[in-house]
Scaffold this motif. Sequence first.
Motif, PDB file in Angstrom:
ATOM      1  N   HIS A 289       1.100  -1.543  -5.093  1.00 33.07           N
ATOM      2  CA  HIS A 289       1.772  -0.211  -4.595  1.00 33.07           C
ATOM      3  C   HIS A 289       1.629  -0.204  -3.109  1.00 33.07           C
ATOM      4  O   HIS A 289       2.493   0.142  -2.398  1.00 33.07           O
TER       5      HIS A 289
ATOM      6  N   GLU B 294      -0.610   4.621  -7.287  1.00 36.50           N
ATOM      7  CA  GLU B 294      -0.256   5.459  -6.102  1.00 36.50           C
ATOM      8  C   GLU B 294      -1.298   6.657  -6.285  1.00 36.50           C
ATOM      9  O   GLU B 294      -1.180   7.443  -7.267  1.00 36.50           O
TER      10      GLU B 294
ATOM     11  N   HIS C  30      13.363   3.512  -6.225  1.00 35.64           N
ATOM     12  CA  HIS C  30      13.188   2.339  -6.063  1.00 35.64           C
ATOM     13  C   HIS C  30      13.869   1.434  -6.875  1.00 35.64           C
ATOM     14  O   HIS C  30      13.409   0.749  -7.818  1.00 35.64           O
TER      15      HIS C  30
ATOM     16  N   HIS D  24      13.565   9.663  -7.467  1.00 34.88           N
ATOM     17  CA  HIS D  24      13.718   8.401  -8.616  1.00 34.88           C
ATOM     18  C   HIS D  24      15.103   9.041  -9.255  1.00 34.88           C
ATOM     19  O   HIS D  24      15.457   8.204  -9.998  1.00 34.88           O
TER      20      HIS D  24
ATOM     21  N   ASP E 198       5.573  -0.653  -3.062  1.00 32.50           N
ATOM     22  CA  ASP E 198       6.293   0.304  -2.917  1.00 32.50           C
ATOM     23  C   ASP E 198       6.279   1.044  -1.535  1.00 32.50           C
ATOM     24  O   ASP E 198       5.332   0.842  -0.932  1.00 32.50           O
TER      25      ASP E 198
ATOM     26  N   HIS F 150       5.988   3.694  -0.714  1.00 35.34           N
ATOM     27  CA  HIS F 150       5.106   4.908  -0.511  1.00 35.34           C
ATOM     28  C   HIS F 150       3.759   4.400  -0.215  1.00 35.34           C
ATOM     29  O   HIS F 150       2.736   5.133  -0.338  1.00 35.34           O
TER      30      HIS F 150
HETATM   31 ZN   LIG Z   1       7.322   5.156  -4.349  1.00 38.10          ZN
END
Ligand SMILES: [Zn+2]
Length: 496
Positions: A105, A15, A163, A445, A139, A141
């Motif tokens: 990701h 990320e 997640h 998270h 992910d 994101h």
């Molecule tokens: Zn994430």
Amino acid sequence: MSTHRRIAIAGIIHETNTYCRDQTQLGDFHIMRGEKMLQLEGSETQTGAAVGMCRELGVTPVPVFWANTQPSGTIARDAYESMKAELLEALAAVLPVDGVFLDLHGAGVVDGIPDLEGDLAMSVRRLVGEAVPLTAAFDLHGNVTQEMVDALDGVFVCHEYPHIDQHLRAREAVQLINDMLNENFRPSVRVCSLPMLMPTTTTFHGPGKELKEFMRELEADPQIINVSFFHGFPYCDVPHVGSHLVVTARGNGEIARDKAEIAALRVWSLRELLRPTSLSAEEAVAKAMASAKQPVVINETSDNCGGGSPGDGTHLMRALLDAGAANACFGFIVDAEVAAQAHEAGVGTTVDVSLGAKTDSLHGEPLKLRVYVKALHDGRCIMQAMAKGSRINYGKLARLQPEGSDNVDIVVGSRRSQTFDTEPFLAVGIDVTRRDIVALKSSNHFRAGFESIAGEIITADPPGLTTHHIEVFPRDHAVQPLWPLDDTIHWKPGDT
Ligand SMILES: [Zn+2]
């Protein structure tokens, strides 16, 4: 059913916060090659679950290459080219395979390549050919491009933030490969992108939960294999930054496209509920001290290593000390120098430290403190909430008590990471349920590990690289106006 099927498993996971000062280098990545990747089996990670699912289906998992690191700055070109070449070479060496699963990701940015995942998925597709099923787990994101969608036969993004379901989506991605082989069909994948920057939004309650549930209802249609709602990653200056709906469906692309548009319209219609709000560190501390719902958890969202921030910011800790907060703990501030200093001095000593804010001044000024060294730990923990069962190394941990404070503990870590669960506190002997205020650095998270014990959760948003104040970041590459930077946008499906 063939018992001789083989599915290759590979991934490069990053990320990228393009606003970080430093580039991410090859040495920053944790790389596992071939059989080493089987270490992840049994953990609730994408690759671990893909291996497990292969075994359940009677398919041989063929681990190839896997690289992952903490969210950080743009990946250096030579680092990516080297990892990609190694992945492709290792994959070429195990061909032919019956399918390929990619662990990705979605928000990877390389110097000169704004879309890591599209580039990688396209390269894998070219290598294995059009006929081989190729799916991926992501992910939420991620920022999605047409290349990513074109290269893949199935896109599976986690539904939850925190997640906690990455492993379940990876299982579905492997299942789809097997179904395609058994039933001899080809799914369609379509994307509908929204011109919006979504702040970090949990799916445990509020509009994030409502949207998650709406997507699951769309999946009830037997033609629909998956509805993936990519919240997107706003800390990226790339052309395709935004929120994205990706649908994998049976049949031609019409059903997938229609559902993606329905899903996107729903997100767009609820956008005002997603508008970011912020409390300063001082406001968050005042609110926590006035609360009767102990323990109050304050999360410093703007210095979340999980979004690329340094994790050494001092804004929230300073506010706690200035306000005279008592019976409080902070876990943790990343400062390898201070952790080493405490380990050298030993438990029971008192030392003068200059703690945190060594990366830049955006995240505050160092705290000059005289502290008592209460406990030390090597920092090796097992994750207990999100990614349960996987190993994590926070580096040397030190529990420090500032002189003159009233039962206040600061945990100092040595490696960049957000706080996912109570383990970094427990490691140094802190039972967070006995505290009035528990402060930490994470955006959402942490909820997987703290929501069940927190009386109340308050988000602090002082200056930082992962602030909700997304208007502070320059946008040179976005191809269109973006909500909420521009409130006048009229959007309808087909516009993007
Ligand atoms: Zn994430």
